[in-house]
Scaffold this motif. Structure first.
Motif, mmCIF file in Angstrom:
data_model
loop_
_atom_site.group_PDB
_atom_site.id
_atom_site.type_symbol
_atom_site.label_atom_id
_atom_site.label_comp_id
_atom_site.label_asym_id
_atom_site.label_seq_id
_atom_site.Cartn_x
_atom_site.Cartn_y
_atom_site.Cartn_z
ATOM 1 N N UNK B 11 28.871 49.539 93.235
ATOM 2 C CA UNK B 11 28.095 50.747 93.527
ATOM 3 C C UNK B 11 26.947 50.877 92.531
ATOM 4 N N UNK B 56 26.087 57.823 94.227
ATOM 5 C CA UNK B 56 27.061 58.878 93.968
ATOM 6 C C UNK B 56 27.657 58.629 92.594
ATOM 7 N N UNK B 57 27.674 59.638 91.730
ATOM 8 C CA UNK B 57 28.177 59.400 90.371
ATOM 9 C C UNK B 57 29.659 59.033 90.371
ATOM 10 N N UNK B 58 30.053 58.210 89.475
ATOM 11 C CA UNK B 58 31.430 57.748 89.344
ATOM 12 C C UNK B 58 32.333 58.880 88.851
ATOM 13 N N UNK B 59 33.363 59.140 89.646
ATOM 14 C CA UNK B 59 34.233 60.280 89.344
ATOM 15 C C UNK B 59 34.969 60.104 88.015
ATOM 16 N N UNK B 60 35.421 58.878 87.756
ATOM 17 C CA UNK B 60 36.186 58.642 86.538
ATOM 18 C C UNK B 60 35.346 58.876 85.295
ATOM 19 N N UNK B 61 34.177 58.311 85.310
ATOM 20 C CA UNK B 61 33.289 58.438 84.154
ATOM 21 C C UNK B 61 32.935 59.901 83.927
ATOM 22 N N UNK B 63 34.639 62.528 84.814
ATOM 23 C CA UNK B 63 35.796 63.247 84.319
ATOM 24 C C UNK B 63 36.012 62.953 82.845
ATOM 25 N N UNK B 64 35.871 61.694 82.522
ATOM 26 C CA UNK B 64 36.094 61.258 81.151
ATOM 27 C C UNK B 64 35.210 62.047 80.201
ATOM 28 N N UNK B 68 36.783 67.717 83.191
ATOM 29 C CA UNK B 68 37.328 68.352 84.399
ATOM 30 C C UNK B 68 37.048 67.486 85.625
#
Lengths: 345, 345
Positions: B11, B56-61, B63-64, B68
């Motif tokens: 991505x 689309x921004x990476x959810x894990x990064x 959150x890290x 939240x």
DNA sequence: CGCATACTGCAAAACGCTTTGCGCATCACA
DNA sequence: TGTGATGCGCAAAGCGTTTTGCAGTATGCG
């Protein structure tokens, strides 16, 4: 001392475990993953600490580094619907067995905004792949296509013609239609109507085609799979003086709605009208008279979808993955029978 | 060119967008979040590229970094169950309205392994908080307690006495029992039995207590909320020659099972035996005769649970959050009535 | 003309983990 | 004792974001 009073306590980090054990994070990580040998004594000490602290690695950080979340998604039109609930149940079982997590989401009957949201879950790498269940003609077909271009997607319950290269799992819908048609034909009926599901769905088309092998001219009305629509559509038929002695329901719910309406019109089931459903929901065997129907193994649809997806995920490709078509079975109960003489006729 | 042939395309990253726009990632990030002003022209250019690339921004990064995930979890005993499906539906609606994602998980009737897995989802910070629905006496009560210590948890459907400081959402179970009891009492019945749910559940205890305000000596048998157990338990009663003229079901399914069994024994409903359910499931109005029952707004239970959880999340505390108890309503249909003379008696 | 005051943009530091490249012991074998 | 192999641990480099400290450029105003 619950969250009520004490907000967001910071969770332990691997570094803290390492410090406590007097080693580096590398060693802790390797102890957990087993990807490199670690001194048994050190390992034991570390494991003890992990238990004691209740340490759990951060999912986001892990994903960020490893690239995989070991989570898959399941998008269904409405999770409160019995049918999709069963699919979810099956998918969840299989995911669990293969040590994956499953995230279930309702698209609220293909609300484009929701669909986009879930498609994005795979884009954002929150999930590694998606099992998609189409509830009706798809709104965001193009979106799905785009997502499937680069990420693993499996279609559950409904194949989609345009997207023929995506693996799918479904029941023998055509055969189910045939079984029902043959059964009713053998009982001597000649005039039948079909209360089908959404016209745009493959399953509907196939079931209708199967029934029509035996009732080539059967009238087809399309409902929305809810009880009410079976009720309403039969009402329309009666109001228009359509003559028929058999009703095929696109699913059990619509069949049950149909029965209700027939009865209210003073028609007896099965003496005056034979009714056959599709699915074999739990309630089918309980209503009076018990519903004759075509049983499909809905849980298996969920199970196989998840399996296909995860297998593709692990293999890195769907090359060689073949779609699954599950067998169906005619269950004859009490709503089907030969035409009885109408006492009033 | 689906995933079938082309595995895991990488991505886009924010850096790539920034490069393409000739700016730094900072600017891209601020353009997206709006947390600092960005030159309108630059912003437009960046937004165009984001659309074009489908970035689309990476959810894990994310959150890290931010801490939240804007995801909450819902753990239910069995997602394929109508009742929990409704709760899920409600929770999902509310989460969506508040711009949170919802992850639904089945504990498979409190399988400890599964429960642990879901509790860990909040520990791993995959989700920000959890709505928990107890299906029966809890196995991993201690685990729940531990999780609730540091993370937001709301109990849906069932309060748990020991965990009284955790906010919960439920129906007026006691009042529901009273309504049903009063109704049947007024019809003139004096001998009633109760086919309750799991003995360990608050809801069961309260409903029984409500009914007993009017039938102090009513026999209580405990089922598992499934149709079959209503059927079986009535069978036991009949086999033991227990005399009764009214049956209270702990839910509609058990009531329906009871009716089935009564009929098979040649008893008429409601002429010989009055039956009252609880829930008002869709099928309740469709069976013949239509079921008298106590309606609870199950979707609202889900909605309110999610609302409470998210509000607590945003506030950073449950201080001042009060539990919600939803009203119930008696729905009189055709399975309840005065005792009719038995033609055979 | 000089000095505050925005207004924008950049570089860099986290966030918590996995993985790789190294190096130091230890050991086996000749 | 020399040599190669092996076992085990550390430091450090990312992974893709968000956020903070700085700095450069306009702008406003006396």
């Amino acid at each position: 001392m619950f969250f009520v009073t004490e907000p967001n306590t910071k969770p332990w980090t691997m570094q803290q475990i390492a410090d406590a054990a007097g080693v580096s994070v590398t060693t802790v990580s390797h102890t957990m993953s087993g990807k490199r040998p670690v001194n048994p004594q050190t390992a034991l000490r570390i494991k003890r600490l992990i238990d004691e602290f209740g340490y759990v690695p951060d999912a986001g950080a892990r994903r960020l580094q490893s690239g995989r979340s070991r989570m898959i998604g399941l998008a269904v039109p409405d999770i409160s619907n019995w049918y999709f609930g069963r699919i979810a149940r099956g998918a969840e079982e299989m995911a669990d067995e293969l040590d994956y997590g499953l995230i279930v989401c309702s698209t609220f009957n293909s609300d484009p905004r929701r669909e986009k949201r879930y498609f994005n879950m795979v884009r954002t790498r929150m999930i590694d792949g998606l099992v998609y269940t189409a509830g009706r003609e798809m709104n965001e077909m193009n979106e799905l296509e785009k997502v499937a271009l680069s990420s693993p997607v499996v279609l559950a319950d409904e194949g989609i013609n345009r997207l023929s290269s995506i693996p799918w799992v479904t029941s023998e819908n055509f055969e189910g239609g045939r079984l029902a048609g043959a059964h009713v034909r053998e009982l001597g009926h000649t005039k039948a109507v079909i209360i089908g599901g959404f016209a745009g769905l493959n399953s509907t088309v196939e079931r209708v085609a199967g029934i029509r092998e035996f009732f080539p001219n059967a009238l087809v009305l399309n409902g929305d799979f809810e009880m009410q629509s079976g009720y309403d559509l039969v009402g329309d038929l009666l109001a228009n003086d359509v003559r028929f002695t058999a009703v095929f329901g696109g699913n059990d719910l619509m069949a049950i709605g149909a029965i209700k309406r027939l009865r209210e019109a003073g028609l007896r089931v099965p003496e005056d009208v034979t009714v056959v459903g599709f699915d074999d929901v739990e309630i089918a065997s309980v209503i009076t008279p018990a519903l004759t129907t075509v049983r499909q193994d809905v849980v298996s649809i969920g199970r196989n979808s998840a399996r296909l997806l995860i297998e593709g995920l692990e293999a890195g490709t769907f090359e060689g993955t073949s779609s699954v078509i599950l067998p169906v079975q005619l269950v004859v109960r009490a709503t089907s029978g030969p035409l009885a003489p109408d006492p009033r006729r």
